[in-house]
Design an enzyme around this catalytic site. Structure first.
Site, PDB file in Angstrom:
ATOM      1  N   LEU A  10       0.888  -1.381  -0.058  1.00 47.53           N
ATOM      2  CA  LEU A  10      -0.040  -0.002   0.165  1.00 47.53           C
ATOM      3  C   LEU A  10       0.726   1.302   0.146  1.00 47.53           C
ATOM      4  O   LEU A  10       0.514   2.240  -0.471  1.00 47.53           O
ATOM      5  CB  LEU A  10      -0.995   0.055   1.199  1.00 47.53           C
ATOM      6  CG  LEU A  10      -2.071  -0.869   1.195  1.00 47.53           C
ATOM      7  CD1 LEU A  10      -2.852  -0.746   2.415  1.00 47.53           C
ATOM      8  CD2 LEU A  10      -2.923  -0.744   0.106  1.00 47.53           C
ATOM      9  N   GLY A  11       2.200   1.107   0.457  1.00 44.90           N
ATOM     10  CA  GLY A  11       2.812   2.257   0.482  1.00 44.90           C
ATOM     11  C   GLY A  11       4.253   1.861   1.247  1.00 44.90           C
ATOM     12  O   GLY A  11       4.383   0.892   1.922  1.00 44.90           O
TER      13      GLY A  11
ATOM     14  N   THR B 147      -2.929   5.925   4.832  1.00 48.10           N
ATOM     15  CA  THR B 147      -1.685   5.429   4.358  1.00 48.10           C
ATOM     16  C   THR B 147      -0.562   6.533   4.369  1.00 48.10           C
ATOM     17  O   THR B 147       0.462   6.099   4.634  1.00 48.10           O
ATOM     18  CB  THR B 147      -1.716   4.566   2.934  1.00 48.10           C
ATOM     19  OG1 THR B 147      -2.777   3.453   3.231  1.00 48.10           O
ATOM     20  CG2 THR B 147      -0.709   4.138   2.580  1.00 48.10           C
TER      21      THR B 147
ATOM     22  N   GLU C  25       3.007   6.588   6.247  1.00 49.58           N
ATOM     23  CA  GLU C  25       4.022   6.581   5.472  1.00 49.58           C
ATOM     24  C   GLU C  25       5.129   7.687   5.704  1.00 49.58           C
ATOM     25  O   GLU C  25       6.390   7.647   5.814  1.00 49.58           O
ATOM     26  CB  GLU C  25       4.078   6.313   4.052  1.00 49.58           C
ATOM     27  CG  GLU C  25       3.283   5.072   3.573  1.00 49.58           C
ATOM     28  CD  GLU C  25       3.908   3.486   4.141  1.00 49.58           C
ATOM     29  OE1 GLU C  25       5.392   3.825   4.541  1.00 49.58           O
ATOM     30  OE2 GLU C  25       3.445   2.618   4.160  1.00 49.58           O
TER      31      GLU C  25
ATOM     32  N   HIS D  93       6.955   7.169   8.980  1.00 44.63           N
ATOM     33  CA  HIS D  93       8.475   6.691   8.540  1.00 44.63           C
ATOM     34  C   HIS D  93       9.227   7.808   8.069  1.00 44.63           C
ATOM     35  O   HIS D  93      10.355   7.730   8.458  1.00 44.63           O
ATOM     36  CB  HIS D  93       8.045   5.412   7.577  1.00 44.63           C
ATOM     37  CG  HIS D  93       7.541   4.267   8.068  1.00 44.63           C
ATOM     38  ND1 HIS D  93       7.636   3.847   9.177  1.00 44.63           N
ATOM     39  CD2 HIS D  93       6.540   3.911   7.531  1.00 44.63           C
ATOM     40  CE1 HIS D  93       7.044   2.675   9.596  1.00 44.63           C
ATOM     41  NE2 HIS D  93       6.294   2.577   8.315  1.00 44.63           N
TER      42      HIS D  93
ATOM     43  N   TRP E  91       4.736  -1.815  17.234  1.00 40.44           N
ATOM     44  CA  TRP E  91       5.327  -3.234  17.585  1.00 40.44           C
ATOM     45  C   TRP E  91       6.949  -3.216  17.550  1.00 40.44           C
ATOM     46  O   TRP E  91       7.442  -4.375  18.131  1.00 40.44           O
ATOM     47  CB  TRP E  91       4.460  -4.092  17.039  1.00 40.44           C
ATOM     48  CG  TRP E  91       4.729  -4.950  15.596  1.00 40.44           C
ATOM     49  CD1 TRP E  91       5.677  -5.759  15.430  1.00 40.44           C
ATOM     50  CD2 TRP E  91       4.286  -3.924  14.459  1.00 40.44           C
ATOM     51  NE1 TRP E  91       5.828  -5.431  13.971  1.00 40.44           N
ATOM     52  CE2 TRP E  91       4.984  -4.679  13.472  1.00 40.44           C
ATOM     53  CE3 TRP E  91       3.288  -2.911  14.303  1.00 40.44           C
ATOM     54  CZ2 TRP E  91       4.508  -4.079  12.135  1.00 40.44           C
ATOM     55  CZ3 TRP E  91       2.987  -2.696  13.023  1.00 40.44           C
ATOM     56  CH2 TRP E  91       3.374  -3.371  11.669  1.00 40.44           C
TER      57      TRP E  91
ATOM     58  N   ASP F  17      10.123   0.552  19.167  1.00 41.85           N
ATOM     59  CA  ASP F  17       9.613   1.359  18.383  1.00 41.85           C
ATOM     60  C   ASP F  17      10.350   2.724  18.361  1.00 41.85           C
ATOM     61  O   ASP F  17       9.954   3.743  17.583  1.00 41.85           O
ATOM     62  CB  ASP F  17       8.317   1.471  18.046  1.00 41.85           C
ATOM     63  CG  ASP F  17       7.516   1.909  19.310  1.00 41.85           C
ATOM     64  OD1 ASP F  17       7.859   1.179  20.392  1.00 41.85           O
ATOM     65  OD2 ASP F  17       6.730   2.647  19.443  1.00 41.85           O
TER      66      ASP F  17
ATOM     67  N   THR G 199       4.684   4.514  24.032  1.00 37.12           N
ATOM     68  CA  THR G 199       3.801   3.636  23.427  1.00 37.12           C
ATOM     69  C   THR G 199       3.815   2.349  24.286  1.00 37.12           C
ATOM     70  O   THR G 199       4.976   1.862  24.594  1.00 37.12           O
ATOM     71  CB  THR G 199       4.241   3.510  21.998  1.00 37.12           C
ATOM     72  OG1 THR G 199       5.362   3.047  21.912  1.00 37.12           O
ATOM     73  CG2 THR G 199       3.930   4.713  21.339  1.00 37.12           C
TER      74      THR G 199
ATOM     75  N   ASP H  36      -8.131   2.265   8.062  1.00 32.55           N
ATOM     76  CA  ASP H  36      -8.108   3.932   8.420  1.00 32.55           C
ATOM     77  C   ASP H  36      -9.116   4.405   9.584  1.00 32.55           C
ATOM     78  O   ASP H  36      -8.838   5.386  10.088  1.00 32.55           O
ATOM     79  CB  ASP H  36      -8.156   4.538   6.874  1.00 32.55           C
ATOM     80  CG  ASP H  36      -7.014   4.694   6.086  1.00 32.55           C
ATOM     81  OD1 ASP H  36      -6.102   3.914   6.468  1.00 32.55           O
ATOM     82  OD2 ASP H  36      -7.024   5.362   5.202  1.00 32.55           O
TER      83      ASP H  36
END
Length: 719
Positions: free
Chosen positions: A158-159, A197, A201, A204, A212, A222, A252, A289
């Site tokens: 997806l990306g 998405t 991304e 990132h 996780w 993470d 988290t 989403d």
């Protein structure tokens, strides 16, 4: 949500399995931005029809990024109170670029009609390379590059994004599969229809790992360090931490693995064993989403640290500012839609060719674009056909910078021949266009010719396609062309599939319309030469295909009458890794297609269609469409053997297909067999027997059928 990083990220691990720690950054290092920072974004859309993703879709996606990164998105009701307290609000915002790297005005959106897509199995992702059919990235130190297109690797991505320091020059940025871009129900997967998405991304891109820790266990961190970036200390981090512990900067929960689909309520796992459980609402999980809703404060702090320290040049980019002295009023015809283009009608793509198989009427359509800063509300649009009188109208529009729309113009009639349509614009908003040099756009359209009685083409003429013929080349790439090699005569038509990398692309060579009357049989013959690069016996191999279609209604319907590939098509008996060009008549084969089913359906047209799969070259030559009018005597008797007497050859002509014919033998006066052929329900109606090598004299023709009562023996004289 499937994704990959390029290149694959490897982290050093200590004995505990946690990422090695580093010293705390110096006091001059900042963790958060001091004010809101707006990042210029350029969106590169690469699709067979790139206007499937509209300008409005792009703006919806930018609005979603801004809402999610500000933390002001209203859909946070699925978060437990503990997570609401950790909710982050970044000062990172996004705008569509207003200037190019060279300093010219832009809308921040560029498109390319192409079959290229994303494929991470290749050294260079094609969607990020203009040379491979995609679009090159803009200076990654000044822009966030988003590529939108299809994943052609088959892996379901997806990306994916480049981590800070991991992009290779203009490769740096984010790829987004169009099925997860924005919210357009015409093409977006319902599970990923909120544009998140991109939120994931871009996380990132600013240094966030999956929530996780990508270990499918409780040891993953993470918030571990990032790979080193030139000019920064080895190991980019935010700042010193030990993993998901009380001393860690991360906020988290220690989650065991990715989530999927849409979860509800408190969800625990082997790592997050107690309430509030997993933070499946986090944008860096794999949730659908609709169930995403937050970054945490520390994730925001990390992204802003990365922006300050690893992507700091974005903060001073001028990409969001229009260049000084930018043009205010500039409308232009951008693309011919009809002829030779496409438009979105509802959710469907309507394609218009630049070929008319028959004379007729078309409605010219042109895509106009606003290239100026001033919103465009009206513009004069028109065309000239073959330098004739101008036809124009004033269109009411609503176009921001870079936006476009399709304008339909009054219809026109096109006779046979090659024509030029010249589109033009003027008077934007009733004023003078400041850039008149881009106010015209020309497009050629061909109306196929016609012949009567029969068709013969040897491709010996220098003009290609020959008069009355046309070539359909929808991708504008390699297509049918003339080659000087031919079978017995110089010249043939060929398609260079050896160098044609766009798999499954189709190109058609189209004949004139052939008209005839009182036809009892119609036969097509042509010579073919072809080779393969691959062994056709290889399991799963996809090969080049030559197909012939017939249309009897000017292209409204088509019927396939011939289709060959691999061993049945090639005339070179073994594969070759060299580019193939036929050498001598032995590498040509004559193929025959019975078109008698169209005897009463004049006129007809033939399309020689190659479906390319990057194999080896295909040639055709000596195209003959022969129409025979059956003699009344043949209709009465059912069989004629003629001429008699004959000089070199004679023919056996059946009125009906001779499916029960077993043998055709020819004997001389002494009873010796001088010519023979056997048949198994495959005899043609018209069979030619060549006896040019035999001496003059008396001969006997013997036809044997399954029903012996039908057998025929006839005497002939050769002189």
């Amino acid at each position: 949500r499937l994704e990959k990083f390029r290149p694959v990220i490897n982290t050093r691990t200590g004995a505990s399995g946690k990422a090695d720690s580093h010293s705390t950054p110096s006091s001059t290092t900042t963790y958060k931005t001091e004010a809101s920072i707006t990042i210029p974004v350029v969106v590169h859309i690469v699709l067979p029809n790139p206007y499937l993703v509209t300008d409005a879709d792009v703006q919806v996606q930018l609005d979603r990024l801004n809402l999610d990164y500000s933390g002001l998105n209203p859909d946070s009701t699925n978060e437990p109170a503990a997570f609401l307290a950790a909710r982050g609000h970044s000062q990172i915002q996004f705008c569509l670029a207003k200037r190019t790297p060279s300093g010219t005005l832009t809308s921040g959106i560029e498109r390319r009609a192409s079959l290229a897509g994303s494929n991470l199995s290749l050294p260079t992702d094609p969607i990020k390379s203009a040379a491979a059919g995609g679009l090159d990235g803009w200076d990654p130190t000044q822009y966030l590059n988003l590529w939108v297109g299809d994943d052609v690797s088959g892996s379901g991505i997806l990306g994916y994004a480049s981590f800070p320091g991991d992009g290779s020059g203009n490769d740096d940025g984010v790829f987004l599969n169009y099925v997860s871009f924005a919210t357009n129900s015409c093409y977006v997967d319902p599970s990923y229809n909120k544009g998140r998405t991109a939120t994931h991304e871009v996380g990132h891109y600013f240094g966030l790992y999956h929530i996780w820790g990508d270990d499918d266990g409780c040891a993953g961190d993470d918030f571990r360090q990032l790979p080193g970036v030139i000019g920064l200390p080895a190991g980019l981090f935010n700042p010193d931490g030990l993993g998901n512990t009380a001393a860690d900067i991360g906020d988290t929960p220690n989650q065991g693995s990715e989530s999927s689909s849409c979860l509800f309520g408190i969800v625990t796992d082997a790592c997050a064993t107690a309430s509030p459980g997993k933070m499946y609402q986090n944008y860096m999980d794999y949730t659908f989403d609709a169930c995403y809703s937050l970054f945490t404060r520390k994730q925001v702090e990390r992204m802003e640290w990365v922006l300050n320290n690893a992507r700091g040049s974005l903060k001073t980019s001028l990409g969001c500012q229009p260049p000084a002295g930018a043009i205010a009023l500039d409308a232009a015809p951008f693309e011919s839609v009809n002829p030779g283009g496409y438009e979105i009608v509802g959710c469907a793509t309507r394609v218009y060719g630049n070929i008319l198989l028959c004379p007729g009427t078309i409605t010219p359509k042109v895509r106009i674009v606003n290239n100026g800063l001033t919103p465009l509300t009206s513009v004069k649009v028109g065309y000239r056909l073959d330098n004739g009188a101008a036809v124009s109208q004033t269109a009411t529009v609503s176009l921001q910078l870079g936006s476009s729309t399709v304008i339909s113009l009054p219809s026109l009639n096109l006779p046979e021949g090659v024509h030029q349509i010249k589109f033009f614009t003027s008077n934007p908003n009733g004023s003078t266009d400041q850039v008149p040099s881009n106010d015209t756009l020309s497009r050629t359209i061909t109306v196929n010719g016609s012949v009567s009685g029969s068709l013969v083409e040897t491709f010996q003429g220098a003009t290609f396609p020959p008069a009355g013929w046309s070539v359909f080349n929808p991708d504008g790439s390699i297509t049918w062309q003339r080659n000087s090699l031919g079978n017995r005569n110089p010249g043939s038509a060929y398609i260079n599939t050896f160098n044609y990398t766009a798999n499954d692309a189709q190109d058609a060579l189209i004949t004139p319309r052939v008209s005839y009357s009182d036809a009892d049989s119609v036969k097509l013959t042509f010579d073919v030469a072809a080779a393969t690069f691959s062994d056709p016996r290889t399991p799963g191999i996809t090969l080049d295909t030559l197909e012939i279609q017939v249309t009897k209604d000017c292209g409204n319907t088509f019927q396939t009458v011939y289709k060959k590939w691999g061993e049945s098509l090639r005339t070179l008996p073994t594969p070759t890794e060299d580019e193939y060009f036929p050498s001598g008549t032995a590498q040509w084969r004559k193929d025959t297609v019975d078109l008698t089913a169209y005897a009463a359906q004049s006129p007809i047209q033939l399309l020689f269609i190659v479906t390319n799969n990057f194999e080896n070259n295909i040639f055709i030559d000596n195209v003959n469409l022969t129409v025979r009018q059956v003699p009344a005597r043949l209709k009465e008797e059912g069989l004629l053997i003629l001429p008699n007497p004959f000089r070199t050859s004679f023919a056996v002509w059946h009125y009906q297909q001779p499916v029960t014919l077993r043998y055709l033998n020819v004997y001389n006066a002494a009873g010796q067999l001088v010519w023979t052929k056997g048949y198994n329900r495959n005899a043609e109606k018209y069979i030619t027997i060549d006896l040019s090598s035999q001496a003059p004299g008396v001969y006997f023709v013997q036809l044997d059928y399954l029903d012996e009562n039908l057998n025929v023996r006839q005497k002939l004289i050769k002189y």
